[in-house]
Design a protein around this motif. Structure first.
Motif, PDB file in Angstrom:
ATOM      1  N   VAL A   1       1.351  -1.143   0.022  1.00 54.07           N
ATOM      2  CA  VAL A   1      -0.050  -0.198  -0.087  1.00 54.07           C
ATOM      3  C   VAL A   1       1.093   1.176  -0.153  1.00 54.07           C
ATOM      4  CG1 VAL A   1      -1.242   1.339   1.629  1.00 54.07           C
ATOM      5  CG2 VAL A   1      -1.973  -0.999   0.986  1.00 54.07           C
ATOM      6  N   GLY A   2       0.950   2.367  -0.937  1.00 55.69           N
ATOM      7  CA  GLY A   2       1.353   3.493  -0.820  1.00 55.69           C
ATOM      8  C   GLY A   2       0.642   4.331  -0.447  1.00 55.69           C
ATOM      9  N   LEU A   3       0.867   4.462   0.566  1.00 57.00           N
ATOM     10  CA  LEU A   3      -0.340   6.489   1.437  1.00 57.00           C
ATOM     11  C   LEU A   3       0.300   7.644   0.963  1.00 57.00           C
ATOM     12  CD1 LEU A   3      -0.858   4.789   5.037  1.00 57.00           C
ATOM     13  CD2 LEU A   3      -2.318   5.055   2.343  1.00 57.00           C
ATOM     14  N   ASN A   4      -0.658   8.668   0.873  1.00 62.64           N
ATOM     15  CA  ASN A   4       0.089   9.563   0.801  1.00 62.64           C
ATOM     16  C   ASN A   4       0.747  10.441  -0.735  1.00 62.64           C
ATOM     17  OD1 ASN A   4      -0.285  12.805   1.964  1.00 62.64           O
ATOM     18  ND2 ASN A   4       0.746  11.858   4.021  1.00 62.64           N
ATOM     19  N   ILE A   5       0.559   9.529  -1.397  1.00 60.74           N
ATOM     20  CA  ILE A   5       1.407   9.853  -2.604  1.00 60.74           C
ATOM     21  C   ILE A   5       0.568  10.583  -2.869  1.00 60.74           C
ATOM     22  CG2 ILE A   5       1.699   7.433  -3.175  1.00 60.74           C
ATOM     23  CD1 ILE A   5      -0.890   7.074  -4.168  1.00 60.74           C
ATOM     24  N   ASP A   6       1.647  11.422  -4.370  1.00 61.16           N
ATOM     25  CA  ASP A   6       0.931  12.332  -4.815  1.00 61.16           C
ATOM     26  C   ASP A   6       1.061  11.389  -5.929  1.00 61.16           C
ATOM     27  OD1 ASP A   6       0.737  14.085  -7.467  1.00 61.16           O
ATOM     28  OD2 ASP A   6       2.979  14.875  -7.617  1.00 61.16           O
ATOM     29  N   PRO A   7      -0.078  11.396  -7.028  1.00 63.62           N
ATOM     30  CA  PRO A   7      -0.988  10.917  -8.142  1.00 63.62           C
ATOM     31  C   PRO A   7      -0.575  11.237  -9.652  1.00 63.62           C
ATOM     32  CG  PRO A   7      -2.542  11.710  -6.869  1.00 63.62           C
ATOM     33  CD  PRO A   7      -1.488  12.356  -6.431  1.00 63.62           C
ATOM     34  N   LYS A   8      -0.341  12.393  -9.186  1.00 65.35           N
ATOM     35  CA  LYS A   8       0.324  12.702 -10.717  1.00 65.35           C
ATOM     36  C   LYS A   8       2.171  12.562 -11.204  1.00 65.35           C
ATOM     37  CE  LYS A   8      -2.632  16.856 -11.370  1.00 65.35           C
ATOM     38  NZ  LYS A   8      -2.792  17.227  -9.611  1.00 65.35           N
ATOM     39  N   TYR A   9       2.348  11.295 -10.779  1.00 62.23           N
ATOM     40  CA  TYR A   9       4.070  11.571 -10.416  1.00 62.23           C
ATOM     41  C   TYR A   9       4.036  10.351 -11.357  1.00 62.23           C
ATOM     42  CZ  TYR A   9       8.957   9.598  -8.993  1.00 62.23           C
ATOM     43  OH  TYR A   9       9.701   8.858  -9.161  1.00 62.23           O
ATOM     44  N   GLU A  10       5.022  11.057 -12.451  1.00 57.56           N
ATOM     45  CA  GLU A  10       4.569   9.990 -13.915  1.00 57.56           C
ATOM     46  C   GLU A  10       5.110   8.850 -13.654  1.00 57.56           C
ATOM     47  OE1 GLU A  10       3.061   9.386 -17.318  1.00 57.56           O
ATOM     48  OE2 GLU A  10       2.433  11.696 -16.130  1.00 57.56           O
ATOM     49  N   PRO A  11       6.304   8.527 -13.201  1.00 59.69           N
ATOM     50  CA  PRO A  11       6.694   7.250 -12.926  1.00 59.69           C
ATOM     51  C   PRO A  11       6.143   6.453 -11.961  1.00 59.69           C
ATOM     52  CG  PRO A  11       8.312   8.068 -11.846  1.00 59.69           C
ATOM     53  CD  PRO A  11       7.108   9.243 -12.615  1.00 59.69           C
ATOM     54  N   LEU A  12       5.423   6.551 -11.154  1.00 61.84           N
ATOM     55  CA  LEU A  12       4.068   5.441 -10.727  1.00 61.84           C
ATOM     56  C   LEU A  12       2.768   5.316 -11.644  1.00 61.84           C
ATOM     57  CD1 LEU A  12       2.515   4.119  -8.060  1.00 61.84           C
ATOM     58  CD2 LEU A  12       1.641   6.512  -7.575  1.00 61.84           C
ATOM     59  N   ARG A  13       2.552   6.311 -12.545  1.00 59.90           N
ATOM     60  CA  ARG A  13       1.274   6.114 -13.001  1.00 59.90           C
ATOM     61  C   ARG A  13       1.758   5.099 -14.415  1.00 59.90           C
ATOM     62  NH1 ARG A  13      -2.379  10.660 -12.324  1.00 59.90           N
ATOM     63  NH2 ARG A  13      -3.513   9.786 -14.411  1.00 59.90           N
ATOM     64  N   GLN A  14       3.087   5.099 -14.474  1.00 61.93           N
ATOM     65  CA  GLN A  14       3.614   4.144 -16.413  1.00 61.93           C
ATOM     66  C   GLN A  14       4.632   3.409 -15.822  1.00 61.93           C
ATOM     67  OE1 GLN A  14       6.684   6.367 -17.660  1.00 61.93           O
ATOM     68  NE2 GLN A  14       5.854   7.600 -18.722  1.00 61.93           N
ATOM     69  N   GLY A  15       4.361   2.904 -13.925  1.00 58.87           N
ATOM     70  CA  GLY A  15       4.177   1.387 -13.745  1.00 58.87           C
ATOM     71  C   GLY A  15       2.722   0.783 -13.407  1.00 58.87           C
ATOM     72  N   LEU A  16       2.412   1.736 -12.873  1.00 55.13           N
ATOM     73  CA  LEU A  16       1.049   0.653 -12.327  1.00 55.13           C
ATOM     74  C   LEU A  16      -0.344   0.690 -13.789  1.00 55.13           C
ATOM     75  CD1 LEU A  16      -0.832   3.825  -9.387  1.00 55.13           C
ATOM     76  CD2 LEU A  16       0.203   1.188  -9.721  1.00 55.13           C
TER      77      LEU A  16
ATOM     78  N   ILE B   1       6.348   5.022  -5.593  1.00 57.47           N
ATOM     79  CA  ILE B   1       5.467   4.898  -3.627  1.00 57.47           C
ATOM     80  C   ILE B   1       6.579   6.385  -3.417  1.00 57.47           C
ATOM     81  CG2 ILE B   1       4.671   4.655  -1.289  1.00 57.47           C
ATOM     82  CD1 ILE B   1       4.050   2.214  -2.804  1.00 57.47           C
ATOM     83  N   VAL B   2       8.028   5.629  -2.353  1.00 58.70           N
ATOM     84  CA  VAL B   2       8.383   6.742  -2.345  1.00 58.70           C
ATOM     85  C   VAL B   2       8.812   7.493  -3.456  1.00 58.70           C
ATOM     86  CG1 VAL B   2      11.113   6.917  -1.212  1.00 58.70           C
ATOM     87  CG2 VAL B   2       9.878   4.782  -0.718  1.00 58.70           C
ATOM     88  N   GLY B   3       9.148   7.622  -4.587  1.00 59.13           N
ATOM     89  CA  GLY B   3       8.883   8.961  -5.557  1.00 59.13           C
ATOM     90  C   GLY B   3       7.936   9.919  -5.682  1.00 59.13           C
ATOM     91  N   ALA B   4       7.218   8.769  -5.218  1.00 59.34           N
ATOM     92  CA  ALA B   4       5.552   9.805  -4.668  1.00 59.34           C
ATOM     93  C   ALA B   4       5.435  10.677  -3.936  1.00 59.34           C
ATOM     94  CB  ALA B   4       3.955   9.032  -5.542  1.00 59.34           C
ATOM     95  N   GLY B   5       6.593  10.789  -3.078  1.00 60.16           N
ATOM     96  CA  GLY B   5       6.374  11.123  -1.666  1.00 60.16           C
ATOM     97  C   GLY B   5       5.712  10.568  -0.639  1.00 60.16           C
ATOM     98  N   GLY B   6       5.098   9.225  -0.595  1.00 61.22           N
ATOM     99  CA  GLY B   6       4.621   8.365  -0.071  1.00 61.22           C
ATOM    100  C   GLY B   6       5.079   7.401   0.771  1.00 61.22           C
ATOM    101  N   CYS B   7       4.162   6.753   1.550  1.00 59.67           N
ATOM    102  CA  CYS B   7       5.114   6.319   2.884  1.00 59.67           C
ATOM    103  C   CYS B   7       4.728   4.489   1.908  1.00 59.67           C
ATOM    104  CB  CYS B   7       4.169   6.354   3.770  1.00 59.67           C
ATOM    105  SG  CYS B   7       5.319   4.961   5.571  1.00 59.67           S
TER     106      CYS B   7
END
Ligand code: AMP
Ligand code: MN
Ligand code: MN
Ligand code: MN
Length: 286
Positions: free
Chosen positions: A86-101, A189-195
């Protein structure tokens, strides 16, 4: 994020649930309202491998005055096994996260074709289309959607039965798949500022040595948290994973893993508090 008045262990935080954008049945708005009605004070939507429900969830929380945490539950592979992070408190705009998903979702559609083929071979026809009817999001086909179809067709009475006979570990319909690497999931998750938080650790069938290796690796990679009180744990497991949290210095999380009124044992906001002596994941979100 909305400001909160408390960071204590007794805050009614529910930081894990699913909308119809993944394998839940309610809309993000309906979930936000159900959370508020259930007494939740801090709420996260954590759809499997998807971020597209977060905007609606946030907007409804703003209306309700409910503190909202953008989240996600990532399907990952560690030592050839599936784990959920689970990634919490993430920035949903973070591109590597979006592409990975997006890559994970593409793998889900291909897997669903193979599951349908296997079920067909077992004498269960039409399951791809049948499962797709339950999926509001055609990119996010989950075993849960196949399970709903199998129940609809009368093959099984309960979700548990479907997993025991058709879709669970060791069953024909459980097609092995390489999800994201654990390291990538944590990095996104960490790159998106999350936990990054280990979801429902009590559900993995590891022996003690493998579990320790998993917790060590996760921590090394930058993982910070673990779910202690979750709808997927039996009450005795709350203490067991509270010990793990203390031993590894993990932050502790709490979430119902709610999917549907008719399927989920634990409703939003109805879990017991985290055990004493833990630091909650939300301790510095004030
Ligand atoms: P998938 O990510 O497509 O492999 O589907 C996993 C989902 O199936 C989980 O998120 C749960 O919602 C559901 N699930 C897995 N195992 C069980 C089970 N034994 N009983 C009920 N639901 C399950
Ligand atoms: Mn699920
Ligand atoms: Mn999960
Ligand atoms: Mn979940």
């Amino acid at each position: 994020m909305v400001r909160m008045s408390t960071s204590s262990l007794t805050l009614n935080a529910d930081l894990h649930c699913h909308s119809r954008i993944s394998d839940g049945v309610l809309t993000p708005s309906e979930l936000a309202r159900r959370a508020a009605d259930g007494g939740v004070q801090l709420w996260s939507l954590t759809d499997h491998d998807e971020l597209s429900g977060l905007e609606q969830a946030r907007a409804t929380c703003l209306e309700l005055g409910l503190a909202f945490v953008p989240g996600v539950e990532i399907s990952a592979t560690w030592a050839k096994r599936t784990v959920h992070i689970v990634g919490l408190n993430i920035d949903p705009k973070y591109e590597p996260l979006r592409q990975g998903l997006a890559a994970i979702r593409a793998g889900r559609v291909a897997r669903a074709r193979r599951i349908a083929q296997r079920l067909d071979d077992m004498g269960v026809p039409g399951s791809f289309e049948g499962a797709a009817r339950y999926a509001a999001n055609p990119e996010l086909l989950s075993r849960t959607h196949f399970a709903r179809f199998l129940m609809e067709q009368g093959y099984c009475e309960t979700m548990q039965e479907v997993f025991d006979h058709y879709l669970g570990e060791g069953r024909t319909g459980n097609v092995r798949v390489d999800w994201a690497r654990l390291e990538d999931a944590v990095n996104w998750i960490v790159g998106a500022g999350g936990c990054a938080v280990i979801a429902h650790p009590g559900r993995y069938t590891y022996d003690a040595t493998q579990a320790d290796a998993f917790f060590d690796d996760f921590k090394q990679m930058g993982g910070e948290g673990i779910e202690v009180v979750t709808g997927s744990h039996r009450p005795e497991q709350y203490q067991q994973y509270a010990q793990v949290a203390r031993r590894y210095g993990f932050l502790a999380s709490r979430g119902s893993d709610f999917h549907a009124p008719s399927e989920s044992r634990i409703d939003l906001g109805s879990l017991p508090n985290l055990p004493a002596g833990l630091t909650p994941v939300w301790h510095d979100w004030l």
